[in-house]
Structure formats: structure tokens, C-alpha cells
Scaffold this motif. Structure first.
Motif, PDB file in Angstrom:
ATOM      1  N   ALA A 215       0.822  -1.207   0.000  1.00  0.00           N
ATOM      2  CA  ALA A 215       0.000   0.000   0.000  1.00  0.00           C
ATOM      3  C   ALA A 215       0.859   1.261   0.000  1.00  0.00           C
ATOM      4  CB  ALA A 215      -0.928   0.002   1.213  1.00  0.00           C
ATOM      5  N   CYS A 216       2.042   1.180   0.632  1.00  0.00           N
ATOM      6  CA  CYS A 216       2.974   2.300   0.674  1.00  0.00           C
ATOM      7  C   CYS A 216       4.375   1.773   0.380  1.00  0.00           C
ATOM      8  CB  CYS A 216       2.968   2.984   2.042  1.00  0.00           C
ATOM      9  SG  CYS A 216       1.375   3.688   2.505  1.00  0.00           S
ATOM     10  N   ARG A 217       5.164   2.556  -0.333  1.00  0.00           N
ATOM     11  CA  ARG A 217       6.511   2.132  -0.695  1.00  0.00           C
ATOM     12  C   ARG A 217       7.555   2.568   0.327  1.00  0.00           C
ATOM     13  NH1 ARG A 217       7.355   4.866  -6.085  1.00  0.00           N
ATOM     14  NH2 ARG A 217       9.523   4.310  -5.653  1.00  0.00           N
ATOM     15  N   ARG A 218       7.282   3.645   1.053  1.00  0.00           N
ATOM     16  CA  ARG A 218       8.243   4.130   2.043  1.00  0.00           C
ATOM     17  C   ARG A 218       7.530   4.450   3.349  1.00  0.00           C
ATOM     18  NH1 ARG A 218      12.351   7.147  -1.415  1.00  0.00           N
ATOM     19  NH2 ARG A 218      12.503   5.682  -3.159  1.00  0.00           N
ATOM     20  N   GLY A 219       8.238   4.221   4.458  1.00  0.00           N
ATOM     21  CA  GLY A 219       7.673   4.509   5.769  1.00  0.00           C
ATOM     22  C   GLY A 219       8.675   5.243   6.640  1.00  0.00           C
ATOM     23  N   ILE A 220       8.162   5.959   7.632  1.00  0.00           N
ATOM     24  CA  ILE A 220       8.993   6.686   8.594  1.00  0.00           C
ATOM     25  C   ILE A 220       8.451   6.392   9.983  1.00  0.00           C
ATOM     26  CG2 ILE A 220       9.799   8.939   9.387  1.00  0.00           C
ATOM     27  CD1 ILE A 220       9.308   9.952   6.493  1.00  0.00           C
ATOM     28  N   LEU A 221       9.341   6.011  10.892  1.00  0.00           N
ATOM     29  CA  LEU A 221       8.970   5.731  12.269  1.00  0.00           C
ATOM     30  C   LEU A 221       9.882   6.523  13.205  1.00  0.00           C
ATOM     31  CD1 LEU A 221       8.432   1.883  12.013  1.00  0.00           C
ATOM     32  CD2 LEU A 221       6.706   3.519  12.824  1.00  0.00           C
ATOM     33  N   ILE A 222       9.294   7.077  14.257  1.00  0.00           N
ATOM     34  CA  ILE A 222      10.058   7.935  15.167  1.00  0.00           C
ATOM     35  C   ILE A 222       9.770   7.548  16.611  1.00  0.00           C
ATOM     36  CG2 ILE A 222      10.626  10.316  15.796  1.00  0.00           C
ATOM     37  CD1 ILE A 222       9.232  11.163  13.131  1.00  0.00           C
ATOM     38  N   CYS A 223      10.828   7.301  17.367  1.00  0.00           N
ATOM     39  CA  CYS A 223      10.719   7.111  18.808  1.00  0.00           C
ATOM     40  C   CYS A 223      11.858   7.881  19.461  1.00  0.00           C
ATOM     41  CB  CYS A 223      10.727   5.629  19.191  1.00  0.00           C
ATOM     42  SG  CYS A 223      12.230   4.734  18.765  1.00  0.00           S
ATOM     43  N   GLY A 224      12.166   7.587  20.703  1.00  0.00           N
ATOM     44  CA  GLY A 224      13.202   8.350  21.369  1.00  0.00           C
ATOM     45  C   GLY A 224      14.568   8.190  20.740  1.00  0.00           C
ATOM     46  N   THR A 225      14.944   6.941  20.422  1.00  0.00           N
ATOM     47  CA  THR A 225      16.249   6.662  19.825  1.00  0.00           C
ATOM     48  C   THR A 225      16.168   6.199  18.380  1.00  0.00           C
ATOM     49  OG1 THR A 225      16.222   4.340  20.489  1.00  0.00           O
ATOM     50  CG2 THR A 225      17.121   5.936  22.080  1.00  0.00           C
ATOM     51  N   GLY A 226      15.025   5.725  17.942  1.00  0.00           N
ATOM     52  CA  GLY A 226      14.879   5.099  16.636  1.00  0.00           C
ATOM     53  C   GLY A 226      15.220   3.624  16.655  1.00  0.00           C
ATOM     54  N   VAL A 227      15.894   3.174  17.703  1.00  0.00           N
ATOM     55  CA  VAL A 227      16.355   1.783  17.775  1.00  0.00           C
ATOM     56  C   VAL A 227      15.192   0.821  17.977  1.00  0.00           C
ATOM     57  CG1 VAL A 227      17.767   0.144  19.071  1.00  0.00           C
ATOM     58  CG2 VAL A 227      18.630   2.453  18.606  1.00  0.00           C
ATOM     59  N   GLY A 228      14.318   1.118  18.942  1.00  0.00           N
ATOM     60  CA  GLY A 228      13.191   0.233  19.201  1.00  0.00           C
ATOM     61  C   GLY A 228      12.297   0.076  17.984  1.00  0.00           C
ATOM     62  N   MET A 229      12.017   1.182  17.309  1.00  0.00           N
ATOM     63  CA  MET A 229      11.194   1.125  16.107  1.00  0.00           C
ATOM     64  C   MET A 229      11.864   0.266  15.033  1.00  0.00           C
ATOM     65  SD  MET A 229       8.280   2.681  16.272  1.00  0.00           S
ATOM     66  CE  MET A 229       7.337   4.102  16.869  1.00  0.00           C
ATOM     67  N   ALA A 230      13.180   0.428  14.864  1.00  0.00           N
ATOM     68  CA  ALA A 230      13.895  -0.338  13.848  1.00  0.00           C
ATOM     69  C   ALA A 230      13.839  -1.828  14.153  1.00  0.00           C
ATOM     70  CB  ALA A 230      15.337   0.136  13.745  1.00  0.00           C
ATOM     71  N   ILE A 231      14.081  -2.198  15.409  1.00  0.00           N
ATOM     72  CA  ILE A 231      14.051  -3.611  15.784  1.00  0.00           C
ATOM     73  C   ILE A 231      12.672  -4.203  15.532  1.00  0.00           C
ATOM     74  CG2 ILE A 231      14.161  -5.204  17.743  1.00  0.00           C
ATOM     75  CD1 ILE A 231      16.361  -3.392  18.905  1.00  0.00           C
TER      76      ILE A 231
END
Length: 306
Positions: A215-231
Motif C-alpha cells: 500500500a505504501c513504498r516508504r515509511g517513517i517511524l520515530i521514537c526516542g532513539t529510533g532503535v526500538g522502532m527499527a528492531i
């Protein structure tokens, strides 16, 4: 005072002839004034017309190049140009062999636009190959003219981006969403929607599912460090998320890894840097080539364990 941009390929009947025609059309579309365009070939046969498939391809785009005639690259043409954009690194070196003093104004079109790779020659290929080449040229020229004219034009105006955050990233998410929408990009916001404490895996999953479904080709996720979202989001098959703190890494994540989700640490980067990272991530294309084989191996790892 007018500025002249010169496009260079080999025979000046395919790539650079299409680039010249496309540049005129894009400059008109963007309302750019004071720019003139020319093209030449390092091994051109003067007077040759543009390739039939090049003429047909641009005609479908409403651009007329049937009157084009090939021009041989000369030191005089190089001296007259304010910017020289070549189709390959080999062409760039040939320009510099003729005029070493032009080093500060000659670039490959891709590198000037901030994208890796040469532009393949469609000579002798079917019409569909010419169409693909023209689409690639169109995107790169739009970025190049924007850069040369100090405009901000994105490569992905028609793309829908999915975005999400937890409470620590909420304020930055709101700012990034507004930044993207202000540049004509559709944003699908998966939450959160306040600063109330919440769990980042929930929003990582929501964004990851949008990427997985196509449905989407690119996404952006934001948390305090970015690490938790990436994992968390990297647990979703088909997602390749990169936690980025610098625009150069954002470019490499796209060029080398075909990353389709960007994660940011709101507590470690300011908004200006975040916008720069997002812009680079959105405008950089995957380089393919040897990197495609490596990305395919990542997919095989997913298939093995999913």
C-alpha cells in the motif's frame, strides 16, 4: 544573464538528445527562466537525427525532438557551458580530457542529482527500453534543475508515505508529516496521536504492514532513539528499516540497501537534521547492480525463517 546546461552522451542521438528535450519541458513546467540547454556527443556523427525510438518516446510525452541533429563535443562547447551533465562516468572523464579546466562544472547527471549509477544506453533497444530511460532522465533532470536553481523539488511527488511514532516521537512526527504534506506528498499517519505514553511496537507493526502489503513504498517511524522502532518493524517480512542519524547514511541506506523504512531518534537529532535526513531518504533511489544481489540474499533469509 542566461545560464547554459550541456548534456553529453556518446552519439548525441539517444540519451543526451532526450535529456535536452526533457530539460526544456521541465524548466518550462517549473517556471525557470534564464536557462538554455544543449547536447553533444563524445563520438557524434554531426547531423545525425535523434533515434526513431527517442523521437517516439518523447512524442508520447508531448515533447518534440524530431528536428534534433547530433553535435560533436568540442572544447568550445565545454567552455560555453555553465554546467555539464554527462550520462556516465566515462563521458565525464572524456569531457575532462578535452578540457581539464572544466573540472568544477562537469558531473554525471546522476551524481549531480544525488543518485548513484550511470544511465544505460538504450541504443538499438526496443521502445520500452527508451521509455524507461526517459523516465529515469526525467526524474534526475527535475532534481538537477531544482539544485541548479536552488529550488526544492522532490523525486516522489505522487508517493504515499506511511508514518508512525510513539509518545517520545510524537512532536517530531507531526512536524515531519507537515513537512512532507507541504511538498505535495500524501502521508498516511498510523499514530500515535498524542503525548500519552504508549508502546512503540504497536505503531511499528502498523507501518510495517502497510509496507508489506504494498500500500505504501516508504515509511517513517520515530521514537526516542529510533532503535526500538527499527528492531520492531524489521520483524515484518519485506521491511528493510534503517535507523539513521545523518543524511549521508540515509543516502547509502537507499542506494545500497533499498531501505524502505526510515527510523529516527527524536531525542538525539533536532528537527532541521531530521528534515534533511527525510529529504535525502525520499529522493535517493536504489542503485541496484551488485547491491541487488545482496538485498535478494536478505529476502532469502526472511523466507528461511518465516
Amino acid at each position: 544573464m542566461e545560464k547554459k546546461i550541456l548534456f553529453v552522451c556518446t552519439g548525441n542521438t539517444c540519451r543526451s538528445s532526450m535529456a535536452e528535450g526533457l530539460a526544456r519541458a521541465i524548466a518550462e513546467e517549473l517556471g525557470l527562466r534564464g536557462l538554455t540547454f544543449a547536447s553533444a556527443g563524445t563520438l557524434a556523427w554531426p547531423g545525425d537525427k535523434a533515434a526513431d525510438n527517442a523521437i517516439a518516446t518523447l512524442a508520447e510525452m508531448g515533447i518534440e525532438i524530431s528536428g534534433h541533429r547530433a553535435t560533436q563535443l568540442t572544447p568550445e562547447l565545454i567552455a560555453e557551458a555553465d554546467l555539464i551533465l554527462t550520462m556516465t562516468e566515462g563521458h565525464r572523464r572524456q569531457v575532462l580530457n578535452l578540457a581539464p579546466e572544466a573540472e568544477n562544472k562537469v558531473f554525471t547527471l546522476s551524481s549531480y542529482a544525488g543518485v548513484a549509477g550511470d544511465i544505460a544506453d538504450p541504443f538499438g533497444q526496443p521502445l520500452e527500453v527508451y521509455k524507461h530511460c526517459a523516465e529515469e532522465l526525467q526524474s534526475l533532470i527535475r532534481l538537477a534543475l531544482a539544485k541548479f536553481s536552488n529550488l526544492e523539488v522532490t523525486l516522489v511527488n505522487n508517493m504515499t508515505v506511511v508514518i508512525g511514532s510513539d509518545h517520545a516521537g510524537f512532536e517530531m512526527k507531526e512536524q515531519i508529516r507537515a513537512y512532507l504534506e507541504g511538498r505535495g506528498i500524501t502521508v498516511e499517519d498510523m499514530g500515535c496521536h498524542s503525548k500519552d505514553s504508549c508502546d512503540y511496537p504497536d505503531f511499528a507493526l502498523a507501518v510495517g504492514e502497510k509496507i508489506r502489503s504494498g500500500a505504501c513504498r516508504r515509511g517513517i517511524l520515530i521514537c526516542g532513539t529510533g532503535v526500538g522502532m527499527a528492531i520492531a518493524v524489521n520483524k515484518v517480512p519485506g521491511v528493510r528499516a534503517a535507523n539513521v542519524f545523518d543524511p549521508a547514511i540515509a543516502a547509502l541506506a537507499r542506494e545500497h540497501n533499498d531501505a524502505n523504512v526510515l527510523t529516527l531518534g527524536a531525542r538525539f537529532i533536532d528537527l532541521a537534521k531530521a528534515k534533511e535526513i527525510v529529504k535525502t531518504f525520499m529522493e535517493t533511489e536504489f542503485a541496484g547492480g551488485r547491491h541487488a544481489n545482496r538485498v535478494n540474499k536478505i529476502t532469502k533469509i526472511e523466507e528461511k525463517y518465516c
